[in-house]
Write a protein that holds these residues in place. Structure first.
Motif, short mmCIF file in Angstrom:
data_model
loop_
_atom_site.label_atom_id
_atom_site.label_comp_id
_atom_site.label_asym_id
_atom_site.label_seq_id
_atom_site.Cartn_x
_atom_site.Cartn_y
_atom_site.Cartn_z
N ARG A 91 10.64 4.08 -42.26
CA ARG A 91 9.37 3.37 -42.43
C ARG A 91 9.58 1.95 -42.93
O ARG A 91 8.91 1.01 -42.48
CB ARG A 91 8.44 4.13 -43.38
CG ARG A 91 7.07 3.45 -43.55
CD ARG A 91 6.13 4.28 -44.39
NE ARG A 91 5.68 5.48 -43.71
CZ ARG A 91 4.62 5.52 -42.91
NH1 ARG A 91 3.91 4.42 -42.69
NH2 ARG A 91 4.26 6.65 -42.34
N ILE A 94 10.88 -0.23 -39.90
CA ILE A 94 9.87 -0.61 -38.91
C ILE A 94 8.83 -1.54 -39.53
O ILE A 94 8.31 -2.44 -38.85
CB ILE A 94 9.21 0.64 -38.27
CG1 ILE A 94 8.40 0.23 -37.04
CG2 ILE A 94 8.39 1.42 -39.26
CD1 ILE A 94 7.88 1.40 -36.23
N SER A 95 8.54 -1.39 -40.80
CA SER A 95 7.60 -2.29 -41.47
C SER A 95 8.16 -3.69 -41.57
O SER A 95 7.44 -4.68 -41.40
CB SER A 95 7.25 -1.75 -42.86
OG SER A 95 6.56 -0.52 -42.78
N GLN A 98 7.84 -5.33 -38.29
CA GLN A 98 6.48 -5.77 -38.08
C GLN A 98 6.21 -7.12 -38.75
O GLN A 98 5.55 -7.99 -38.19
CB GLN A 98 5.49 -4.73 -38.64
CG GLN A 98 4.02 -5.13 -38.50
CD GLN A 98 3.10 -4.23 -39.30
OE1 GLN A 98 3.34 -3.98 -40.48
NE2 GLN A 98 2.04 -3.75 -38.66
N ASN A 112 -0.21 -1.32 -36.80
CA ASN A 112 -0.18 -0.24 -37.79
C ASN A 112 -0.21 1.12 -37.12
O ASN A 112 0.47 2.06 -37.56
CB ASN A 112 -1.35 -0.39 -38.76
CG ASN A 112 -1.20 -1.60 -39.67
OD1 ASN A 112 -0.09 -2.07 -39.92
ND2 ASN A 112 -2.31 -2.12 -40.15
N ILE A 115 3.24 1.90 -35.95
CA ILE A 115 4.11 2.32 -37.05
C ILE A 115 3.91 3.80 -37.34
O ILE A 115 4.88 4.56 -37.47
CB ILE A 115 3.85 1.47 -38.31
CG1 ILE A 115 4.44 0.07 -38.12
CG2 ILE A 115 4.47 2.14 -39.54
CD1 ILE A 115 4.21 -0.86 -39.29
N CYS A 119 6.71 6.72 -36.85
CA CYS A 119 7.12 7.48 -38.02
C CYS A 119 7.01 8.98 -37.76
O CYS A 119 7.83 9.77 -38.24
CB CYS A 119 6.30 7.07 -39.24
SG CYS A 119 6.80 5.49 -39.97
#
Length: 212
Positions: A91, A94-95, A98, A112, A115, A119
């Motif tokens: 997480r 990938i955040s 972003q 979002n 994501i 996940c």
């Protein structure tokens, strides 16, 4: 243009337009995403846009033995100033992908909703990440979809110089050990080319993808 219904299916990749867009709509359910990647398709869109599904021709890939590691990069690796882990903090990776600012882009295609969808795939063991640490801080990484013989790279980030390259090299070395066929990098960019990636015809990519 093909508009997806609630049915879990995609048209043939041969129906993609010249830009590589195959279909619009649908959802980002784990089942649909997995079917997409197994079919040579991936989602790529921005906030406020409908979900767009792509199957570009040609396709950017890395044949693992063709990876290029520059002399300067080898020196960086030899210093052991980075620690690499696999699939330890999906997480956060990938955040960061972003939120990282990229040249020539005003926003991000990693919404979002995307994501959360990836996940869920990570929880199922399908989406995986590589993390790069320096002084116990996450400074780089990448994530993608693991199909067992092909790894579909999605995005990478770097908060310090060369951290994303360290993640990329670590991933490729791991894939080589596990006898993967190739790393899918989707579309051309010069950075990927500098690492040894090249374009191949979509039909050739699909042939490799279907070998399983």
């Amino acid at each position: 243009m093909y508009y997806l219904s609630a049915d879990l299916l995609f048209p043939s990749v041969d129906q993609a337009n010249r830009d590589g867009i195959l279909a619009i709509g649908g959802n980002l359910s784990p089942e649909r995403l997995l079917l997409a990647y197994k079919s040579g398709i991936f989602p790529w869109f921005e906030n406020g846009e409908p979900i767009m599904w792509w199957a570009p021709n040609p396709r950017m890939v890395l044949f693992l033995d063709e990876m290029i590691i520059s002399k300067s990069m080898r020196n960086i690796l030899n210093r052991n100033s980075f620690k690499v882990t696999f699939n330890q903090n999906f997480r956060e990776v990938i955040s960061n992908c972003q939120n990282i600012k990229r040249d020539g882009q005003n926003g991000t295609w990693i919404t979002n909703d995307m994501i959360e969808a990836y996940c869920k795939l990570n929880e199922s063991g399908i989406a995986k990440s590589v993390e790069v640490w320096q002084n116990e801080e996450l400074v780089g990484g990448l994530y993608g979809i693991d199909l067992g013989h092909v790894f579909c790279g999605e995005s990478m980030f770097s908060l310090v110089s060369n951290a994303s390259k360290v993640a990329f090299i670590a991933l490729v070395n791991q894939l080589k050990k596990e006898k993967y066929s190739l790393l899918d990098c989707q579309v051309y960019n010069p950075h990927l080319e500098s690492l040894g990636c090249r374009e191949i015809a979509r039909v050739d990519f699909m042939e490799i993808l279907k070998r399983e």
